[in-house]
Design an enzyme around this catalytic site. Structure first.
Site, short mmCIF file in Angstrom:
data_model
loop_
_atom_site.label_atom_id
_atom_site.label_comp_id
_atom_site.label_asym_id
_atom_site.label_seq_id
_atom_site.Cartn_x
_atom_site.Cartn_y
_atom_site.Cartn_z
CB CYS A 6 0.59 -0.10 -0.91
SG CYS A 6 0.35 0.54 -2.55
CG ASP A 130 -3.55 -7.23 -4.92
OD1 ASP A 130 -3.67 -7.82 -3.83
OD2 ASP A 130 -3.89 -6.03 -5.08
#
Ligand SMILES: O=C(O)c1ccccc1NCC(=O)[C@H](O)[C@H](O)COP(=O)(O)O
Length: 210
Positions: A6, A130
């Site tokens: 990412c 996350d």
């Protein structure tokens, strides 16, 4: 296993990371992030990637229209909701963009946060867990408490994110069993500038793109 890298901002890095074995690239469409990338830049990277690679835009509290327009204009195959989006918002997005993968990111502090997953699984394709940080939404380099995820097995596929690096990835995967992993700062020289040696080391550790 799906492997998402990412915070891509550079075309050549995107191509190389895919050639090393990434199955998905993430583009940060959050203007306050140091990894922010504009639609035209995403498009330029996406156009050079193989079709089979997932191209995921990361959004935080954007409007439905902003997400739709960005997805169409940049050629995204998925939208990751990384803010406070509700399950109803995810459903509306699904109706608006039926052909793209919808990922909901939840920032986990404790087991109560994990329970929130239940509210989303009917409306999305994929959950991403996350780490929680009081000031930052993502790309924090902080790990989750993997102990509380050992039995985590939601009704939809899920990604583990948060502070993963080439050095801790095997420990993480010995303890938890996600369908995919997501890395950003753990394979970077600076925000948005990936360290290709670290990316190569990650795939080596994983057994060459497995
Ligand atoms: O990465 C960012 O700057 C970011 C900003 C705002 C919302 C989300 C963001 N990143 C989302 C991601 O999917 C990251 O890959 C994820 O948070 C893991 O990051 P890291 O702990 O650095 O591996």
């Amino acid at each position: 296993m799906r492997i998402k890298i990412c915070g891509i901002t550079q075309p050549q890095q995107g191509k190389t990371i895919v050639s090393l074995g990434a199955t998905a690239l993430g583009f940060i469409c959050v203007p306050s992030s140091p990894r922010y990338i504009k639609v035209e830049q995403i498009r330029a990277i996406v156009e050079q990637l193989p079709e089979k690679v997932d191209k995921i835009g990361v959004f935080a509290n954007a409007t439905l229209e902003e997400i739709k327009q960005t997805a169409i204009d940049s050629g995204l195959t998925g939208a990751q909701l990384h803010g406070d989006e509700s399950p109803e918002f995810a459903l509306q997005l699904r109706e608006l963009l039926p052909d793209i993968e919808i990922l909901k990111a939840l920032r986990i502090r404790n087991t109560e946060d994990i329970d929130k997953v239940l509210h989303y699984t009917a409306y999305i394709d994929t959950i991403l867990l996350d780490a929680y940080h009081p000031q930052q939404l993502g790309g924090t380099g902080k790990t989750l408490d993997w102990d509380i995820l050992e039995q985590f097995s939601p009704a939809c596929p899920w990604f583990l994110a948060g502070g993963l690096t080439p050095d801790n990835i095997l420990d993480a995967l010995n303890q938890v069993h996600p369908n995919g992993i997501d890395l950003s700062s753990g394979v970077e020289r600076a925000p948005g500038d990936k360290d290709l040696d670290k990316v190569a080391k990650l795939f080596e550790r994983l057994g060459n793109g497995e």
